[in-house]
Structure formats: structure tokens, C-alpha cells
Design a protein around this motif. Structure first.
Motif, PDB file in Angstrom:
ATOM      1  N   SER A 168      33.352 -12.237 -24.829  1.00  6.95           N
ATOM      2  CA  SER A 168      34.511 -12.947 -24.313  1.00  6.95           C
ATOM      3  C   SER A 168      34.108 -13.856 -23.161  1.00  6.95           C
ATOM      4  CB  SER A 168      35.537 -11.916 -23.840  1.00  6.95           C
ATOM      5  OG  SER A 168      36.641 -12.556 -23.258  1.00  6.95           O
ATOM      6  N   GLY A 169      34.458 -15.131 -23.216  1.00 10.00           N
ATOM      7  CA  GLY A 169      34.166 -16.065 -22.130  1.00 10.00           C
ATOM      8  C   GLY A 169      32.922 -16.896 -22.358  1.00 10.00           C
ATOM      9  N   THR A 170      32.294 -16.777 -23.534  1.00  8.98           N
ATOM     10  CA  THR A 170      31.041 -17.517 -23.768  1.00  8.98           C
ATOM     11  C   THR A 170      31.234 -18.585 -24.828  1.00  8.98           C
ATOM     12  OG1 THR A 170      30.326 -15.845 -25.360  1.00  8.98           O
ATOM     13  CG2 THR A 170      29.604 -15.584 -23.099  1.00  8.98           C
ATOM     14  N   ASP A 171      32.380 -19.240 -24.807  1.00 10.60           N
ATOM     15  CA  ASP A 171      32.639 -20.285 -25.794  1.00 10.60           C
ATOM     16  C   ASP A 171      31.676 -21.451 -25.650  1.00 10.60           C
ATOM     17  OD1 ASP A 171      35.862 -19.879 -26.793  1.00 10.60           O
ATOM     18  OD2 ASP A 171      35.169 -18.838 -24.998  1.00 10.60           O
ATOM     19  N   ILE A 172      31.400 -21.840 -24.391  1.00  9.28           N
ATOM     20  CA  ILE A 172      30.566 -23.037 -24.198  1.00  9.28           C
ATOM     21  C   ILE A 172      29.155 -22.812 -24.740  1.00  9.28           C
ATOM     22  CG2 ILE A 172      29.602 -24.607 -22.489  1.00  9.28           C
ATOM     23  CD1 ILE A 172      32.142 -24.339 -20.926  1.00  9.28           C
ATOM     24  N   PRO A 173      28.467 -21.720 -24.407  1.00  7.36           N
ATOM     25  CA  PRO A 173      27.148 -21.518 -25.020  1.00  7.36           C
ATOM     26  C   PRO A 173      27.214 -21.487 -26.531  1.00  7.36           C
ATOM     27  CG  PRO A 173      27.519 -19.907 -23.286  1.00  7.36           C
ATOM     28  CD  PRO A 173      28.775 -20.666 -23.444  1.00  7.36           C
ATOM     29  N   PHE A 174      28.287 -20.916 -27.082  1.00 11.15           N
ATOM     30  CA  PHE A 174      28.372 -20.857 -28.532  1.00 11.15           C
ATOM     31  C   PHE A 174      28.442 -22.258 -29.114  1.00 11.15           C
ATOM     32  CE2 PHE A 174      29.217 -19.355 -32.663  1.00 11.15           C
ATOM     33  CZ  PHE A 174      30.173 -20.202 -33.203  1.00 11.15           C
ATOM     34  N   ILE A 175      29.359 -23.059 -28.604  1.00 15.38           N
ATOM     35  CA  ILE A 175      29.530 -24.406 -29.178  1.00 15.38           C
ATOM     36  C   ILE A 175      28.300 -25.262 -28.915  1.00 15.38           C
ATOM     37  CG2 ILE A 175      30.880 -26.507 -29.087  1.00 15.38           C
ATOM     38  CD1 ILE A 175      32.482 -24.443 -30.390  1.00 15.38           C
ATOM     39  N   TRP A 176      27.772 -25.172 -27.717  1.00 15.14           N
ATOM     40  CA  TRP A 176      26.545 -25.938 -27.455  1.00 15.14           C
ATOM     41  C   TRP A 176      25.416 -25.431 -28.354  1.00 15.14           C
ATOM     42  CZ3 TRP A 176      29.117 -29.526 -26.141  1.00 15.14           C
ATOM     43  CH2 TRP A 176      29.448 -29.990 -24.869  1.00 15.14           C
ATOM     44  N   GLY A 177      25.437 -24.143 -28.660  1.00 13.57           N
ATOM     45  CA  GLY A 177      24.422 -23.609 -29.570  1.00 13.57           C
ATOM     46  C   GLY A 177      24.565 -24.192 -30.964  1.00 13.57           C
ATOM     47  N   VAL A 178      25.812 -24.366 -31.402  1.00 15.33           N
ATOM     48  CA  VAL A 178      26.034 -24.982 -32.719  1.00 15.33           C
ATOM     49  C   VAL A 178      25.564 -26.431 -32.685  1.00 15.33           C
ATOM     50  CG1 VAL A 178      27.813 -25.720 -34.332  1.00 15.33           C
ATOM     51  CG2 VAL A 178      27.933 -23.460 -33.338  1.00 15.33           C
ATOM     52  N   LEU A 179      25.918 -27.123 -31.600  1.00 13.23           N
ATOM     53  CA  LEU A 179      25.526 -28.529 -31.481  1.00 13.23           C
ATOM     54  C   LEU A 179      24.007 -28.671 -31.392  1.00 13.23           C
ATOM     55  CD1 LEU A 179      27.984 -30.582 -29.259  1.00 13.23           C
ATOM     56  CD2 LEU A 179      27.095 -31.132 -31.494  1.00 13.23           C
ATOM     57  N   TRP A 180      23.365 -27.677 -30.799  1.00 14.98           N
ATOM     58  CA  TRP A 180      21.901 -27.703 -30.710  1.00 14.98           C
ATOM     59  C   TRP A 180      21.316 -27.817 -32.110  1.00 14.98           C
ATOM     60  CZ3 TRP A 180      17.576 -25.139 -32.337  1.00 14.98           C
ATOM     61  CH2 TRP A 180      16.396 -25.318 -31.588  1.00 14.98           C
ATOM     62  N   HIS A 181      21.808 -27.004 -33.029  1.00  8.72           N
ATOM     63  CA  HIS A 181      21.313 -27.071 -34.406  1.00  8.72           C
ATOM     64  C   HIS A 181      21.699 -28.382 -35.060  1.00  8.72           C
ATOM     65  CE1 HIS A 181      19.684 -23.038 -34.849  1.00  8.72           C
ATOM     66  NE2 HIS A 181      20.701 -22.608 -34.138  1.00  8.72           N
ATOM     67  N   ILE A 182      22.895 -28.867 -34.756  1.00  6.99           N
ATOM     68  CA  ILE A 182      23.346 -30.111 -35.386  1.00  6.99           C
ATOM     69  C   ILE A 182      22.481 -31.287 -34.934  1.00  6.99           C
ATOM     70  CG2 ILE A 182      25.253 -31.760 -35.464  1.00  6.99           C
ATOM     71  CD1 ILE A 182      27.144 -29.428 -35.615  1.00  6.99           C
ATOM     72  N   PHE A 183      22.220 -31.347 -33.621  1.00  2.40           N
ATOM     73  CA  PHE A 183      21.382 -32.451 -33.137  1.00  2.40           C
ATOM     74  C   PHE A 183      19.953 -32.281 -33.623  1.00  2.40           C
ATOM     75  CE2 PHE A 183      24.543 -34.610 -31.140  1.00  2.40           C
ATOM     76  CZ  PHE A 183      25.088 -34.052 -30.000  1.00  2.40           C
ATOM     77  N   GLU A 184      19.502 -31.028 -33.664  1.00  2.45           N
ATOM     78  CA  GLU A 184      18.130 -30.738 -34.080  1.00  2.45           C
ATOM     79  C   GLU A 184      17.876 -31.216 -35.501  1.00  2.45           C
ATOM     80  OE1 GLU A 184      16.209 -29.422 -31.912  1.00  2.45           O
ATOM     81  OE2 GLU A 184      14.466 -28.736 -33.007  1.00  2.45           O
ATOM     82  N   ASN A 185      18.887 -31.024 -36.351  1.00  2.00           N
ATOM     83  CA  ASN A 185      18.738 -31.397 -37.761  1.00  2.00           C
ATOM     84  C   ASN A 185      19.331 -32.763 -38.074  1.00  2.00           C
ATOM     85  OD1 ASN A 185      17.647 -28.867 -39.168  1.00  2.00           O
ATOM     86  ND2 ASN A 185      19.299 -28.062 -37.922  1.00  2.00           N
ATOM     87  N   LYS A 186      19.697 -33.496 -37.037  1.00  2.00           N
ATOM     88  CA  LYS A 186      20.229 -34.850 -37.190  1.00  2.00           C
ATOM     89  C   LYS A 186      21.434 -34.879 -38.132  1.00  2.00           C
ATOM     90  CE  LYS A 186      15.883 -37.047 -36.044  1.00  2.00           C
ATOM     91  NZ  LYS A 186      15.849 -36.220 -34.824  1.00  2.00           N
TER      92      LYS A 186
END
Lengths: 980, 194, 68
Positions: free
Chosen positions: A279-297
Motif C-alpha cells: 500500500s502506498g507504492t503506486d509510483i514505483p509500480f508505474i515507473w517500473g512499468v514505464l521502465w520496461h516500456i521505455f527499455e523495449n521502445k
């Protein structure tokens, strides 16, 4: 053997015994309880001990009497399900499914299916009451209005108008909410606020600061088109059950459902992928998803280039959240993060849904901005099947936010600048100087260290009214702390820090509750006097418009006359205004009949003034036409394909530009450039300027279909029209209005000798001409800009993770600390750092989170007073994982104490379940009427106590307020559990 | 001749209790009697499924078979109804029913059973259709008005379906095809075998 | 002789009473048919046999159970 029919036997022979072969109808009816129109107060009470109901019931009505059908809208959540009420001889006898209604197709959840009970009203507040020496006394309406008014005037004389605080309004219809805010502004204060503050205020701030408007971008029905759906902090199966109809249809159409939640909710049970986060870790989660998205273009590069500003800054920040960091913070392993990112990237358009799980944190605004950045990176905003689908809470929280009581802005998000006040003074038909004199002259400190007039300063938000009372006089940014609170349709048990609330209530000089039910406010405190209960009637006993979460306005007709002695809210406000002396100004352009302002006139006034968000085209006539033709609207696209409302979208979702005469069809999907603006298309709003640090903020190469300006452009003013040569298309009448406004706005010192109509813009032009001409040329009146991935005004321009104020991972506080304390924030000192400075995680090792149940709504007094709903959920409980249950020696069903770090504690039943992970406990927030182990049932006015009482989880929740909107941090705090 | 059946699509049921409340609303069912209830299996863990249960209106109804005063009858389209005037409250039908459909309104402190009450498929009872007596004893008779049971009409996600068995099965088959999964006709084998 | 007379009178009286009880007794006997509904006829039963009623219910079904 000879047999005789049992009916021939004398009932007398069996009179003494309880067992009878055949009983006569009266005895049967007494036992089944139907004739008395009510049910046993508790399952242990014999039915024969019930009291007679005072309201007429369906069983008493003559089944052959003429049945009138009335169309209305459910009063519970923001889906806005249609209801067909059957009324016979003024009694509400039946509820038929509204198959034609495009939102629900006749369906209801348990709350919607139970609304007919409002017509019984067993446990409602029946007449005005006053607390005298600790006992409730019935008083007349005249006496009530007089006493409340006198108390308000007394407070005004002693402390000033700012010491009266009015809270409430998300269940009021648009007209009532609008009158409420007008009432308080004319009283002379901005100290008024409603439930949106504690529900989606961070959403509105985060979303509006990103692309211009703070509302759900698509609609529930539009989710049929979604190829992927990410739910983060949303339990739609319990909070928006009928929305699940559309979500599951989307799923059956091939959409992939991903649910992210600390709990395995009922929504997660239908998900394709379930992700459990701390609970309270939404930002790391979403940034974690974006990390993969940017990583894989996988990001949508063209979309970003044309329509988004500063995504590169987000890219830089996201590099700080690689998979191992994300796993440490959220608990989600790398493979699962990759799977989520891949699903979202490969299934577009996808929609992102969030609710309280994301918003109710002290970084809620930042959470919301990360969701926006994710959707922008994927190019999902402005597409059918995509969008940022925010499921709002109460039935009219959207409408109340748009045109109702907000402490930080006038109706329509105009803000509180002198220009905004002048605009509304013009609409209300009152003199600006008179309005100014109603306020305290001040000055009061502002957030930047300077001073301002209270009229232009944000009021105290409802989440902080407690501090507005308890805080020392020199610390409060107004003349005197709050001394009187009017709870106008708001319950206290949905706000945090219960024990502090109790203290604050006891310190007040006057407490007024205007509500159909007494609410927990009537019993929470130990006051002995100066508490008034005024019975308001429900939304079924009045009429007006209501705005659903997807921005559609719906018209409600009145089902039954107000029950008992209750009055509609508009009447109560008018009577109070009469007592206080400004009823003429309140209803200058509104017809008043028998102390009841005409709600259609009120809506017309809203139409006349709310140009910013396009509440101008939804006239009562157009809304009623839609109401009569529910069945002609397509249930996926919401457009009427033929029929009397052909070409219009159901409910004319705002922005519905221009005057009603322009017949704009409404905007079903926000920011969708695939349609012309005149047919509901849009682009991102140009709200933040034309450029920043040399970077162009306007859109590049993206514009709505049919736009004559094939690029980005700033918002439209008369000056813009002149430059483009389009000002000649304005009619004489429109020009006259523009000139009039220019004259009124003219400041000889700043603007020179003659008034410059060039400054009159699409928001202040009361004729609607500027909007009309802009749309005629295919342009959006509010400009065409890029969405901002970086919001430079915010404490964190690019969102960063910050640990909750009360966090179980104290080791992370050094790297992810919270904000600095503030001296003045919405008039009050607000602490962040000083709260997080102490480590509570050893003594209070469990995360306490709260949420909704499907059977109850909000503070719960209304639904817990409904026997059909109360029976389904009779006990307050806390969900605890089996591992924790064993650690703290708790058995399933046992009573336990849940204690919070600020001293609040609650005694509830433990429910041992694997729904919550080890380390987290969950409790619903709908209960009230018990306080720290003690039942408050006998403090309720007799006959108005709900069937089911329970501890309010917010008695144990803690301090913590969002850094932009002062939203409470109720979703993540700490607690400990021990057997009682 | 149609054959009326209930089907609850467990893939769509979200345990919202809309069906339960709709029934209570329409028939003013008292506290303690639940003609319809939602049963959840595997609550809180992956694999959680919910199903709405009420009287299934069986083909060879065990309740009718065991009733000592024969107060049950079946309409031509398979709706099993009973006569509360004849009922003696013995409770045998409750023992026999595999779905627990018969309910008894609570009586005095001695916990004595009264007349059996159960889901009527919104078809009332033996009294005249739509009369005040029928409404008071059995609740509304929607079938006589050409309407279908309110629980199915008001299901939030259209999980609960009620109507002619062939048409119900057709709707369900379409859904299963769309989803590409296993059918979940819970309860049908017990109620409708033969 | 007297004894014989009283016995015969007693016998005759007894027979008389026995016969009289027989006279007042009803001769019809109700046979219990298990499993057959014993209550009044429900008007809905006939209504359901009407094909128009079945059509109405089918139309209603199509109105509700639609993912339109």
C-alpha cells in the motif's frame, strides 16, 4: 379413516399454542411483518414486538390503483443507473428495471435495487430536532431556522463570517450544490467543501494540471472497446458494480484485465493478471512499468512528439526505478512487471482506472500524474477504448465538484481571483462590491509569504476542518478559528482522525446537521446542547440534474413528495438565506415558489455562467428529452442514432459548448481529435502558456478533424478572433455582450482609457459567441496544446516516490522522504517531515488500509438504515492474514482491538482470510455508531438509529494530507492488532 | 411449451447482492428470510467464484415429494409453487431441498417455524393473480403480468438469467463461445436431470 | 322370566342405539391420494398454457438479456 379439512377446526382450540395448522391472515401477517411495512430491528427480536410504521407502505396500497411511472436516477454511486419508479396514490410501490437506460440496461447492484426503501423511510430523521441538555427534542421548522440563523449571525458578530464552515454536497443534485456554494459565498466565506476533497481531489488536480480538465476522459460504456484495462486502487466489483457489466463485456470482447491492489479484491477475482503491491507504492509500480516500456521502445513516439511536453524528464526519472528497486519497494517481481508492461504495450488502446487506492495518499496528486504519464507514453489518451477512466464515488460528486462548494475555487473551476468573482457576480446579477463587503477584509497570509484578502484565499478544506477548530488562533490563516460547522449532507466517519474530530465537535459553539439521516455526527461527540438536526429529503423527493462520472448530465423527476417533515435542500437553503437576509440575491434570476427555488431556473443559471467546462449547452429541455428517450442511445458509443435526440451523446457529456441553441452534442471521449469539435472531438487544453523555457507547449501537427488551424494554438479571446478575422462572424447581440463585459472589466490604470474587448475570452464571454465562432472553424475554444508530463508548479514536477507518513519500511525513509512541514497550507500549518521523523513501525507493524463494501455507501447511515442492505453485512470487521492472525493470537470471528499510532483504537471482529497479504489489514469504512468499544445507539434520536452499527475505521486512522489538495492519507497507515 | 429455469453465470457474478435485494424489494421479504442468496467459493484466493442461489424449480421437486400435506404444485412451464394456507411448517421440504431454498420466517423467542417461504419465480401463489392477498402472502406476481423474475432483470452484470430453458441455454452458449471456456451450468444436473 | 325380559329389552335397546349411531355416521370416505396437490387451483396455471402469454415472456426475456 375419515379425514376432515383442517380449516374446519376451530382456531380457538389451538389459541393457546404457538403451533397452528392454519392461521388466520392477521396472525400470519403479523409474523411475516409485511403488513407493518417494516422488519424486525434485529434478528433476535420477536417480530411481534415491532412498532407500527408511520409511513404508508406498498402492502397498504390498493393494487388496482392507477400506477404512475417516474424516471429517475439512483442516488448511490456515480455510474448513474436509470430507475423506473412506480407510484400509486403517492406511495412508491414498485421499482421496475429501466432496460432502455444506456448506462445500466436495467441492472442494479444491491444499493440500486434497494432505493424503494427510501419511500418507507423507517429510520429517517422525521422532524427537526435540537439537543437540549443531552436529550433530543422535537422542534418546529420555524424555530430551527431561527435558531440556526441566530447562531450564525452571533458567530459572525463575534468572530466573522469565516468561522462558519459548511461541508457537504456530493449527494446534492447540481442545482442544490450550486445554491449551496452561492449561499456560502454570499454569507461571506470560502470555507465550504464537499466529499470530493477526500475522494478524488488529487485526481482533479493531477489530471487538470496534466492536460487541462480534471474528469474521467472516456466513459463506462466505452470500456467495451478497451483491449487492455489496468485497475490500480480500484475495486469496481464492489464500488461500481454495474460498471462491471461494461468491464466484463470489454473482457469478453477480448480485453485483458489487470488488477493492481494490496488486496485480492472481488475485482481481482475477474482479472487476467493480479498484482499485489504494498500500500502506498503506486509510483514505483508505474515507473517500473514505464521502465520496461521505455527499455523495449514500446512508447508511442509520434504521439509524444505531437501532443506531450517533457516526457524526456520522465524518462530520466524512470531510470531510477529499475526492476530490483521496484521489487524492493513494491514487492512485485521482475517477470510480473514485465508481463504487465508487455500486456499494456501490446494491447492498445488500453484504459487505466484508478480510485481511492491511488488518490488517498499524501502524494496522491503525484500518483495521479504517474498514471497520466503512463497513458500518455502509451498514446492511450484521446482514444475510444483508452483514456484515464476515473470512477468517481457518489452519484453527484462530479457535478458538485464542477459547480458546487469547493474551498479553492468558484463554480466551474474559475478560481478565486478578482476576475473570477466579477464573472460570477455578473452571472448572479449582484454587485461585485456588495459581494466583497460580505467577506472579512483580512488580510490573511498566503502560501508565498505575502498577504491576500480572504475572498481570494482558498478556504479550509473539509479534510482539515478539525484543525480549523483545534489549531491555535495565531496559526490559522483567518481572523478566528472555526466555531460552527454545518454538515450539509456529509458524514464524519469518512474522514480520518476520529478522536480529534470528536474533540473538535465538542469545542464548537454550534453544530448543525442537514441530512435525511442523523449520521454519526449526531452521536460521535458528548455535547449537551447547541446541536440541530434538520431533516433534508432524499433525491427521490426532489428533482434536478445529476452528473455521472462520465460527465453526462441526467435529469431526475420527483418520485414522491417529501416524507414526514423533511424539506428539499434548496428549500432549506432558501429559508436560511431569508433568515440571514440575502434570499433576494441568492435567487435573483431564479423563480421561487413557496420557498422552493425552481431547479430548472437554477440549471439555466449554471448554463449561463459555466463556460470553462462547457456546462452551458445542457439546458433542462435537452436533458428531459434525453430522459424520455433513453432507449435510442447506443450503449457503446452513447450516441443517439436517430430518434428525437439524433446525433447527440447521452447526457450531453461536458464540455457541451456554447448556448443550448448551438445544439452541441456533448463530448463523449475527451481529447479525441478523430472527430470535429462540433461533433464532440477535442484536443488537449492550452492552459499553461504558449512556451516554457523556450520549448513549445502548443500541439505540433495534431488537431481535431476539420480544424482550420492545422497546428497548436492558445486559448481563444476576442483578440484572437480579431487577429484571425473571424470576429466579423459574431452577431450584433454577441458583440454587445462582449463590449459590455469589456467595459465592466476595464481597469483604466492597467488598460488605458478605452475598454479593450480583446481581453474578453471564451470563459468570460456570456454570449457564447467566441465559443460558437471558434467551433464553427473547427477549433476548440480552450486552445490546442501538449499535455504536460512535467508540472513545474508542483512540489515534485516529475513525480518521485515518497514513503507514506506512517510506513512499515522505515529503512526507506532516508532515500524516499516526505515533504517539509509547511507554515500555511489552505490556511493551516501542515506537518509532513515532523510526522515521519518518528519510527512507528516496531510498535505498529501492520499496514492498515480501508475500502468499500458493495452493500453500503459512504458514511453508511443511509444504507445501514435500510433493512434489506443492513441484513447483508451486519458486523464491522477487520481482514487479517492467517500468518498475522497466528502471530498476534487472533482467531477467526474473535473481537480484536485495532490500535493506531495516534491513539485511536477500535474494537472489531477479526476475519481471517488470505485476501490481504501478510503485513496488511483491511477494514471497511462505512460503519459508525460505536466509538472505541462503546455503543452509541442510545444517543441517536429515538427511531432514527440505523439497524447496524459498528466502529468507524477512521477512528484509528492518522494525520497525513496531500501536498497539493490536502486530501487525507486514509489508504495507508499503521496499526497493531491484539485480541480484545 | 416453455420450461422456466434460472442460470447464474459464475464468470460474470460479482457478488453484488443485487439479486438478493431486488427480491427483498419486490416482495417485501422480512428480515431473516432470504429467498435468494449469493454463495462464494474460495473467498479471497485466486479462483474465487460467486453464484446466486434460490429455488431452482426442479423437474421432480423433492420438496413436493416429501410434503405431508401436499401443498406444492407445478405450473405447466415448470415453476414450483406452494400454498401457504395448507403449509404446516413441518420443515420436511427444507431437509429434502438440495439447494436450501425453503425458508421460514422467524417467530417468537421459542424459534418455532411458521409458514414456509421460498422463491416463487415471481409467480405468486394460488390466490388470484395480482390480488392484495397474493401480494401479502407470496409477493408480486410478475409472471402473470408478462414480466420475468426481478432478480434476473436487475442483475448488475447480467450474470443471472431466468426464462425459458432453451433460450437461457442459448444465451449462455453464445457467451461461452465468445469466451472460449468451460461451461459452468452449476446446479443443473441436480435440478433438471431427466 | 323377568330376567329374560330385561335382557331382551336391554339387548333391543343396545341394538337400537347401535343402529342409530350408524344412521348419523356419514357413509362417504375420503381416500388420501399422496403427492396430489390439495389446495385451490391457481389461475396462473391456465394463463401459462396460453401461447400469447409465453410469447410475451419470451419478448420480455429478449428485452432484458441483451448485451445491446
Amino acid at each position: 379413516m375419515k379425514l376432515t379439512r383442517k380449516q374446519d377446526q376451530q382456531a380457538g382450540a389451538l389459541a393457546g399454542s404457538q403451533i397452528e395448522g392454519v392461521i388466520d391472515r392477521r396472525t400470519f401477517l403479523r409474523r411475516s411483518g409485511i403488513a407493518l411495512g417494516g422488519v424486525a430491528a434485529a434478528s433476535t427480536l420477536p417480530l411481534s414486538m415491532m412498532q407500527k410504521a408511520t409511513a404508508k407502505t406498498a402492502a397498504d396500497a390498493n393494487p388496482k390503483a392507477e400506477t404512475k411511472t417516474v424516471r429517475t436516477i439512483c442516488t448511490h454511486c456515480s455510474v448513474g443507473c436509470g430507475i423506473i419508479a412506480e407510484v400509486q396514490e403517492g406511495v412508491w410501490t414498485g421499482q421496475e428495471p429501466a432496460f432502455d437506460h444506456p448506462f445500466n440496461l436495467g441492472a442494479h447492484c444491491s444499493k440500486g435495487a434497494s432505493v424503494r426503501e427510501h419511500g418507507h423511510g423507517e429510520r429517517r430523521l422525521k422532524y427537526p430536532m435540537k439537543l437540549v441538555d443531552g436529550k433530543w427534542q422535537k422542534i418546529s421548522w420555524d424555530q430551527a431556522i431561527n435558531e440556526v440563523g441566530d447562531k450564525m449571525l452571533d458567530i459572525r458578530k463575534k468572530y466573522g463570517p469565516e468561522s462558519v464552515f459548511m461541508t457537504g454536497g456530493s449527494k446534492h443534485n447540481n442545482e442544490q450544490a450550486y445554491l449551496m456554494t452561492k449561499f456560502m459565498r454570499m454569507w461571506g466565506t470560502n470555507n465550504q467543501d464537499h466529499q470530493a476533497r477526500i475522494c478524488h481531489s488529487t485526481t482533479v488536480a493531477g489530471v487538470a494540471s496534466t492536460w487541462g480538465y480534471g474528469a474521467m476522459t472516456n466513459s463506462y460504456n466505452d470500456m467495451h472497446n478497451a483491449k487492455a484495462m489496468l485497475f490500480i486502487g480500484s475495486n469496481a466489483a464492489e464500488a461500481h458494480p454495474v460498471a462491471m457489466q461494461h468491464i466484463l463485456r470489454g473482457k469478453e470482447n477480448g480485453g485483458k484485465m489487470i488488477v493492481v491492489d494490496p488486496r485480492y479484491t472481488r475485482t481481482a477475482a475477474h482479472a487476467d493478471i493480479y498484482v499485489r503491491i504494498r500500500s502506498g507504492t503506486d509510483i514505483p509500480f508505474i515507473w517500473g512499468v514505464l521502465w520496461h516500456i521505455f527499455e523495449n521502445k514500446w512508447e508511442d513516439k509520434q504521439y509524444l512528439a505531437q501532443r506531450v511536453y517533457a516526457m524526456d524528464d520522465v524518462r530520466k526519472e524512470v531510470k531510477n526505478y529499475p526492476p530490483d528497486v521496484v521489487q524492493d519497494l513494491t514487492g512485485v517481481p521482475r517477470d510480473l512487471m514485465y508481463k504487465v508492461a508487455e500486456t499494456l504495450a501490446k494491447n492498445r488502446p488500453g484504459t487505466l482506472v484508478w480510485c481511492m487506492g491511488g488518490t488517498q495518499h499524501h502524494i496522491g496528486h503525484a500518483n495521479v500524474r504517474t498514471y497520466n504519464c503512463l497513458q500518455l507514453a502509451l498514446g492511450n489518451i484521446g482514444k475510444s477504448g483508452g483514456g484515464a477512466n476515473i470512477f468517481r464515488g457518489h452519484d453527484n460528486v462530479q457535478g458538485a465538484t464542477d459547480v458546487g462548494p469547493n474551498c479553492h475555487t468558484l463554480p466551474g473551476y474559475y478560481g478565486l481571483s478578482p476576475g473570477a468573482w466579477k464573472h460570477w457576480a455578473r452571472v448572479w446579477g449582484v454587485d461585485y462590491e456588495w459581494l466583497k463587503k460580505r467577506f472579512d477584509p483580512g488580510p490573511v497570509p498566503d502560501a508565498k509569504g505575502g498577504t491576500q484578502s480572504p475572498m481570494n484565499a482558498s478556504g479550509i478544506p473539509v479534510s482539515r476542518w478539525v484543525d480549523g477548530v483545534l489549531e491555535a488562533k495565531e496559526n490559522v490563516g483567518q481572523r478566528h478559528p472555526i466555531r460552527m460547522v454545518i454538515f450539509n449532507g456529509m458524514a464524519p466517519n469518512s474522514q480520518t482522525r476520529g478522536p480529534d474530530q470528536k474533540k473538535a465537535m465538542e469545542m464548537l459553539e454550534g453544530l448543525v446537521i442537514i441530512d435525511p439521516y442523523p449520521t454519526v455526527s449526531a452521536v460521535m461527540h458528548d455535547r449537551k446542547d447547541n446541536v440541530w438536526l434538520l431533516p433534508a429529503c432524499t433525491q427521490f423527493e426532489t428533482y434536478g440534474s445529476v452528473t455521472a462520472s462520465n460527465r453526462s448530465l441526467q435529469w431526475r423527476d420527483r418520485v414522491i413528495a417529501p416524507l414526514f417533515e423533511s424539506k428539499p435542500d434548496e428549500e432549506i437553503l432558501y429559508l436560511l438565506a431569508k433568515k440571514l437576509g440575502f434570499e433576494k440575491e441568492l435567487c435573483k434570476n431564479i423563480k421561487v415558489e413557496n420557498n422552493n427555488p425552481n431547479n430548472e431556473d437554477v440549471l439555466r443559471e449554471i448554463n449561463h455562467g459555466t463556460w470553462t467546462i462547457g456546462y452551458t449547452g445542457q439546458s433542462p429541455e435537452r436533458l428531459k428529452l434525453h430522459q424520455q428517450n433513453w432507449g435510442t442511445f447506443n450503449t457503446t458509443s452513447l450516441i443517439a442514432e436517430g430518434g428525437p435526440a439524433a446525433g447527440e451523446y447521452y447526457g450531453l457529456p461536458w464540455p457541451c459548448w456554447g448556448t443550448p441553441g448551438l445544439k452541441h452534442p456533448g463530448t463523449p471521449v475527451l481529447y479525441d481529435p478523430s472527430k470535429p469539435v462540433a461533433r464532440g472531438g477535442l484536443c488537449f487544453r492550452a492552459r499553461f502558456g504558449v512556451e516554457k523555457d523556450g520549448v513549445n507547449l502548443l500541439a505540433e501537427g495534431s488537431y481535431p478533424v476539420g480544424s482550420q488551424i492545422k497546428d497548436g494554438y492558445p486559448e481563444f479571446t476576442f483578440g484572437t478572433l480579431q487577429k484571425l478575422g473571424w470576429d466579423k462572424e459574431l452577431t450584433a447581440k454577441e458583440m454587445a455582450v462582449i463590449n459590455q463585459i469589456a467595459k465592466a472589466e476595464h481597469d483604466p490604470v492597467k488598460d488605458g482609457i478605452s475598454p479593450t474587448p480583446g481581453k474578453v475570452n471564451w470563459k468570460t464571454d456570456l454570449s457564447g459567441g467566441i465559443q460558437r465562432v471558434a467551433i464553427k472553424h473547427g477549433c476548440a475554444p480552450f486552445g490546442n496544446a501538449k499535455a504536460r508530463a512535467k508540472v513545474w508548479e508542483y512540489p515534485d514536477p516529475v513525480p518521485v516516490h515518497r514513503e507514506p507518513l506512517y510506513t512499515p519500511r522505515y529503512d526507506l525513509v532516508k532515500k524516499y522522504p516526505t515533504y517539509e512541514d509547511r507554515k500555511v497550507f489552505y490556511r493551516l500549518p501542515t506537518r509532513y517531515q515532523s510526522v515521519q521523523a518518528k519510527d512507528y513501525s516496531k510498535e505498529f507493524p501492520l499496514v492498515l488500509t480501508s475500502g468499500r463494501l458493495v452493500e453500503f455507501e459512504g458514511g453508511g447511515d443511509e444504507t445501514r438504515s435500510n433493512p434489506w442492505l443492513a441484513e447483508l453485512q451486519q458486523h464491522m470487521f477487520v481482514e487479517i492474514n492467517p500468518a498475522d492472525a497466528n502471530t498476534y493470537k487472533v482467531r477467526d470471528g474473535q473481537m480484536v482491538w485495532v490500535e493506531g499510532p495516534e491513539g485511536g483504537k477500535i474494537k472489531v471482529k477479526a476475519m481471517v482470510t488470505r485476501r490481504v497479504a501478510q503485513g496488511t489489514v483491511f477494514s471497511p469504512f462505512h460503519f459508525g455508531g460505536e466509538f472505541q468499544g462503546k455503543s452509541l445507539r442510545n444517543k441517536y434520536p429515538p427511531g432514527a438509529d440505523p439497524y447496524v452499527l459498528g466502529e468507524a475505521v477512521n477512528t484509528a486512522t492518522t494525520y497525513g494530507y496531500d501536498a497539493v489538495t490536502a486530501m487525507q492519507e486514509s489508504k495507508t497507515t499503521l496499526c497493531r492488532v491484539r485480541p480484545a | 411449451m416453455a420450461r422456466m429455469k434460472f442460470l447464474c453465470d459464475a464468470e460474470r457474478c460479482i457478488e453484488c447482492n443485487g439479486c438478493v435485494t431486488a427480491c427483498k424489494n419486490e416482495h417485501e421479504v422480512p428480515w431473516g428470510v432470504n429467498r435468494r442468496r449469493v454463495v462464494t467459493l474460495d473467498d479471497g484466493v485466486p479462483g474465487e467464484k460467486s453464484i446466486s442461489v434460490a429455488c431452482m424449480h426442479c423437474t421432480d421437486a423433492p420438496c413436493a415429494a416429501v410434503c405431508p400435506v401436499d401443498c406444492f404444485y407445478t405450473t405447466p412451464d415448470g415453476i414450483v409453487l406452494h400454498n401457504k394456507d395448507l403449509c404446516i411448517g413441518c420443515g420436511y421440504c427444507f431437509y429434502a431441498c438440495p439447494f436450501g431454498a425453503p425458508q421460514y420466517p422467524q417467530q417468537s423467542a421459542f424459534g418455532v417455524r411458521g409458514k414456509m417461504d421460498k422463491c416463487t419465480f415471481c409467480a405468486g401463489g394460488p390466490d388470484a393473480d395480482g390480488s392484495a392477498e397474493e401480494i401479502k402472502k407470496y409477493g408480486r406476481n410478475r409472471i402473470a403480468e408478462g414480466k420475468l423474475p426481478l432478480c434476473a432483470e436487475m442483475c448488475a452484470t447480467k450474470a443471472l438469467i431466468a426464462g425459458d430453458g432453451d433460450v437461457v441455454a442459448d444465451i449462455y452458449r453464445k457467451r461461452v463461445l465468445k469466451r472460449g471456456g468451460r461451461p459452468q451450468t452449476w446446479g443443473w444436473e441436480t435440478a433438471y436431470k431427466g | 322370566m323377568r330376567v329374560a325380559l330385561t335382557t331382551i329389552t336391554a339387548l333391543l335397546l343396545a341394538m337400537g342405539f347401535a343402529l342409530m349411531t350408524g344412521c348419523t355416521e356419514g357413509t362417504e370416505v375420503t381416500m388420501y391420494k399422496p403427492g396430489v396437490y390439495k389446495g385451490p387451483k391457481d389461475p396462473l396455471v391456465d394463463k401459462q398454457r396460453d401461447p400469447k402469454q409465453q410469447e410475451a415472456l419470451l419478448a420480455r426475456f429478449n428485452q432484458i438479456q441483451t448485451d445491446r
